[in-house]
Design a protein around this motif. Structure first.
Motif, PDB file in Angstrom:
ATOM      1  N   LYS A  90       1.228   4.136  -2.924  1.00  0.00           N
ATOM      2  CA  LYS A  90       1.161   5.750  -2.613  1.00  0.00           C
ATOM      3  C   LYS A  90       2.244   6.583  -3.090  1.00  0.00           C
ATOM      4  CE  LYS A  90      -0.291   8.495   1.222  1.00  0.00           C
ATOM      5  NZ  LYS A  90      -0.606   8.519   2.628  1.00  0.00           N
TER       6      LYS A  90
ATOM      7  N   GLU B   9       0.743  -1.122   0.021  1.00  0.00           N
ATOM      8  CA  GLU B   9       0.125   0.079  -0.093  1.00  0.00           C
ATOM      9  C   GLU B   9       0.842   1.262   0.004  1.00  0.00           C
ATOM     10  OE1 GLU B   9      -0.375  -2.302   1.983  1.00  0.00           O
ATOM     11  OE2 GLU B   9      -2.199  -3.624   1.246  1.00  0.00           O
ATOM     12  N   THR B  10       1.793   1.239   0.853  1.00  0.00           N
ATOM     13  CA  THR B  10       2.798   2.347   0.854  1.00  0.00           C
ATOM     14  C   THR B  10       3.646   2.404  -0.364  1.00  0.00           C
ATOM     15  OG1 THR B  10       2.910   1.931   3.249  1.00  0.00           O
ATOM     16  CG2 THR B  10       4.587   3.436   2.233  1.00  0.00           C
TER      17      THR B  10
ATOM     18  N   ALA C  25      -2.451   9.496  -5.458  1.00  0.00           N
ATOM     19  CA  ALA C  25      -2.850   8.553  -4.576  1.00  0.00           C
ATOM     20  C   ALA C  25      -4.288   8.513  -3.994  1.00  0.00           C
ATOM     21  CB  ALA C  25      -1.910   8.261  -3.536  1.00  0.00           C
TER      22      ALA C  25
ATOM     23  N   ASN D 177      -5.568   1.965  -4.001  1.00  0.00           N
ATOM     24  CA  ASN D 177      -4.807   0.913  -4.115  1.00  0.00           C
ATOM     25  C   ASN D 177      -5.206   0.419  -5.539  1.00  0.00           C
ATOM     26  OD1 ASN D 177      -3.724   0.973  -1.749  1.00  0.00           O
ATOM     27  ND2 ASN D 177      -5.134  -0.523  -0.645  1.00  0.00           N
TER      28      ASN D 177
END
Length: 499
Positions: free
Chosen positions: A380, A376-377, A387, A392
């Protein structure tokens, strides 16, 4: 010392080269470190990003090796210590070779703009209008060229000994002094290439040309070469991309290239360690540059951290699970290597053995593990300011950018900042097409959304006309000479070389 210099002169003056002595009337000035002078200060680091030991060992050899090679081909060759050089010293010469940076004319500084943003201003070595032909060796290109907006920037000081993806039909392989058919040997493709989307179709083995006998990857302490960013490198008519080389970056990284009257010879070796073919191509490159006297760059690049559409393509390609898995694997390998090096250095220290200055300098850093982002990071970070819109949903992000690629605007003053230009999107014409300017001029003439048309015209030309007639006259005069430069303002520029 005298025996060493005599040996170099004899070795470098091979029979094949000796016949060319004085054959070319080009006058060459070589600017480097004169071994007759004391070593430079090396409290922080040695010149050329070498270790103090490596630099000191090569100090008495390097300038004489260049002098010996150049003297076999050119009628007049003068050497000068880089600490003594001034711009006027190059005036009597056809080509100046900068092996190491000269004295700083203006130191680097930081300035705040009207918005409070702090901008870093690089040190100045050359006047903006320096027009004499130049050949830069390795990292000297970025150090001396950054302030004046050269594309010969510092992507990576990681160029080894081989060139690949070279244009063997370029003039520097044809002469004017030596015809060279590069000896190509198939070797394993550098792993770094496959970490970029541009490396997807590159074979596991590729033909390579050996430029110097020893590379830094051989572990023998030689000067490391420089590669410049290939992204949008060849977008303007004042630029030539000649070759990439073995490094840690993408397949388009520039090892040999020209920007206006400046040439990047990215490889770090002196003639004492160049291959025979490498020597010949080097002297050809020096002779080749003579014709660019006064041909200063048309398009300048003052921000090497700006995004380009090549970067956006890379972002689009990397918003995938496969790219994330590759990223995780790469960081794990890096952290494992760092941990091993940290242990080695600490064990050495614990055993009472002295660390070298280079080992001391890196000891505080090798113990730090790079944090690995979650999926997820990772998404982003790559989506940036988009984002929040796509979360996602990587495929939706990719589709949005791909569908609107013709309207992407990269901020020339930003830090890898890009967006969709909604003004151009409304007009519906790609912003890299001259048709956009024609459409906007037509809109002005018909009084159709004139404010929008004028806004777009000013943004993509840098001109400040206000009437339809003035815009029409300017476009009619320059249309055939226009090219789009992303790196110089993200706008259309007039090719002043064109007649």
């Amino acid at each position: 010392m005298k025996k060493l210099l005599l040996w170099l002169l004899l070795v470098l003056a091979t029979p094949a080269m000796a016949q060319h002595s004085g054959a070319d009337k080009t006058k060459v000035l070589f600017v480097g470190y004169d071994p007759a002078k004391p070593l430079p200060d090396m409290k922080r680091y040695a010149p050329g990003m070498m270790s103090e030991k490596e630099f000191t060992a090569e100090y008495p050899v390097r300038m004489p090796a260049f002098k010996a090679l150049l003297s076999q081909y050119f009628a007049e060759v003068k050497t000068m210590d880089c600490r003594d050089w001034k711009p006027e010293d190059s005036a009597p010469y056809d080509v100046t070779i900068f092996d190491f940076p000269t004295n700083v004319v203006e130191p680097a500084k930081q300035e705040k703009d009207e918005k409070g943003k702090v901008n870093y201003i690089s040190a100045r070595y050359l006047p903006d209008d320096f027009s004499k032909p130049v050949v830069f060796i390795a990292s000297t290109a970025d150090q001396m060229g950054r302030r004046i907006g050269l594309k010969l920037d510092w992507l990576c000081l990681c160029l080894d000994a081989d060139a690949h993806h070279l244009n063997s039909q370029h003039a520097i392989f044809k002469g004017p002094l030596e015809k060279v058919v590069p000896t190509m040997v198939t070797k394993q493709t550098p792993d770094g290439i496959f970490h970029y989307a541009t490396g997807a179709d590159v074979p596991k083995e590729i033909p390579m040309w050996r430029v110097q006998n020893t590379g830094y990857l051989d572990g023998k302490g030689v000067r490391i070469g420089l590669v410049s960013r290939g992204n949008r490198f060849s977008e303007s008519p004042d630029v030539e991309m000649i070759s990439s080389g073995v490094c840690q970056k993408d397949v388009g990284a520039v090892a040999l290239g020209r920007h206006g009257n400046f040439f990047l010879w990215g490889f770090g070796a002196s003639p004492a360690d160049m291959t025979e073919e490498g020597k010949k191509v080097f002297v050809n490159a020096v002779a080749y540059m003579k014709q660019f006297d006064g041909k200063t760059p048309i398009s300048r690049k003052y921000n090497d951290r700006m995004a380009t559409t090549d970067d956006v393509r890379e972002i689009i390609a990397n918003v995938t699970k496969k790219s994330y898995d590759d990223y995780v694997s790469e960081l794990k390998t890096f952290n494992e290597g760092n941990a091993k090096e940290n242990k080695r250095l600490n064990d050495k220290k614990a055993a009472g053995q002295a660390l070298s200055p280079e080992e001391e300098a890196k000891l505080p850093y090798v113990g730090r593990a790079q944090e690995i982002d979650s999926w997820e990071t990772y998404l982003k970070r790559r989506m940036g300011k988009l984002a929040g819109r796509f979360g996602n949903d990587g495929p939706a992000f990719q589709k949005y950018l791909s569908d609107n690629f013709d309207y992407i605007y990269c901020d020339p003053d930003g830090f890898f900042d890009y967006s969709i230009d909604e003004d151009v999107q409304q007009i519906g014409v790609p912003n890299h097409s001259v048709k956009l300017l024609e459409t906007c001029v037509s809109m002005l003439k018909k009084n159709e959304r004139p404010e929008l048309a004028l806004k777009v015209l000013k943004r993509y030309t840098g001109e400040g006309f206000s009437t339809a007639k003035d815009w029409s006259d300017w476009l009619t005069k320059n249309k055939k000479k226009l090219f789009f430069s992303e790196t110089n303002g993200y706008r259309f520029i007039v090719n002043t070389y064109s007649k």
